[in-house]
Design an enzyme around this catalytic site. Structure first.
Site, short mmCIF file in Angstrom:
data_model
loop_
_atom_site.label_atom_id
_atom_site.label_comp_id
_atom_site.label_asym_id
_atom_site.label_seq_id
_atom_site.Cartn_x
_atom_site.Cartn_y
_atom_site.Cartn_z
CB SER A 1 -0.95 0.01 1.21
OG SER A 1 -0.22 0.15 2.41
CE LYS B 1 -3.05 2.30 4.66
NZ LYS B 1 -2.85 1.41 3.49
#
Length: 272
Positions: free
Chosen positions: A52, A124
């Site tokens: 990701s 993230k």
């Protein structure tokens, strides 16, 4: 004068070896306790289990996370943060449960040293902080923060669009809008817009800031904030947000001062 023989006897050598093996368990316990203290309060290594954050972070990379930095400054746009998704976000990778307590212990040790992934730890990039309006997309397909477009070429996965989903979110107080750099595979804030906060994560779930890749050595590098987040327009909106309470305070103070002057009697001066 005869010099004394300083060489250890065989017996002394055996005693020293025996002493070492007796002390070894103590050394291991002390090392684990120190690792736990450092992991809990200062710096922790984390294993990257998913795609990701490619190509900024690759699968099997190890990063160090500073757990003290947000005690001295606020979380900023562009920071790469590790946060806990326990009881909220589903895992992006399947992590099998330990088969027994011994396996559980070794998993804990592996997690502490960044050798195995945490069960519900996510990594993230922060795109929006409290008060921001994050939107995708503008006429040129860019993510905007408070109307300011982000140039994400330096960290976005090659050929990825800034987002395949259209969204507009006003980030609530004490929350953060986070997205992965590999947008087409990242299950980030965009995938949780039905959750409390509209997909933005609670700030108190943030473990710390990832600041360096330490493994593999060939990829060792620092993780700095990309230049697009240093745009003057974004800095201005941040300062305006911080100054708003002070300006409101001044705005409320003037009417109160005028009212006080009207209600309180004016002192008369004595004639000379």
């Amino acid at each position: 004068m005869v010099a004394e023989d300083t060489k250890p006897t065989a017996k002394n050598g055996k005693e020293k070896k025996g002493s070492f093996w007796r002390e070894l368990p103590v050394l291991v316990v002390v090392a684990l306790v120190l690792a736990l203290i450092i992991k809990s309060f200062v710096i922790q290594a984390f294993y990257i289990p998913s795609e990701s954050m490619e190509n900024t972070l690759l699968v099997n990379d190890r990063v160090l996370v500073n757990k003290l930095v947000y005690h001295t400054r606020d979380i900023e746009r562009g920071d790469i943060v590790v946060f806990s998704g326990v009881d909220s976000w589903a895992s992006e990778v399947e992590v099998p449960e330990p088969a027994n307590p011994v396996a559980g212990f070794f998993r804990w040790v592996g997690t502490a040293f960044g050798v195995v992934p945490g069960e519900k730890d996510y990594i993230k990039r922060v795109i929006g902080v409290p008060g921001d309006t994050v939107k995708c997309c503008d006429a040129r397909g860019r993510v905007t923060v408070n109307g300011t477009p982000l140039d994400e070429k330096s960290y976005l996965y090659p050929d990825d669009q800034p987002s395949q989903k259209f969204f507009e979110i006003k980030v609530e107080k004490d929350r953060l809008w986070v997205m992965g750099d590999h947008r087409s595979v990242s299950l980030d804030s965009r995938s949780h817009q039905g959750d409390p906060g509209g997909g933005a994560i609670p700030k108190d779930k943030v473990v710390g800031r990832a600041f360096v890749i330490v493994w593999p050595f060939a990829r060792a590098t620092t993780l700095s904030i990309p230049d697009t987040f240093n745009q003057a327009e974004l800095k201005a909106t941040a300062l305006a947000g911080e100054a708003a309470p002070l300006l409101l305070g001044f705005a409320a103070a003037f009417p109160l001062l005028a009212l006080r002057r009207r209600l309180l009697p004016t002192p008369h001066r004595r004639s000379p």
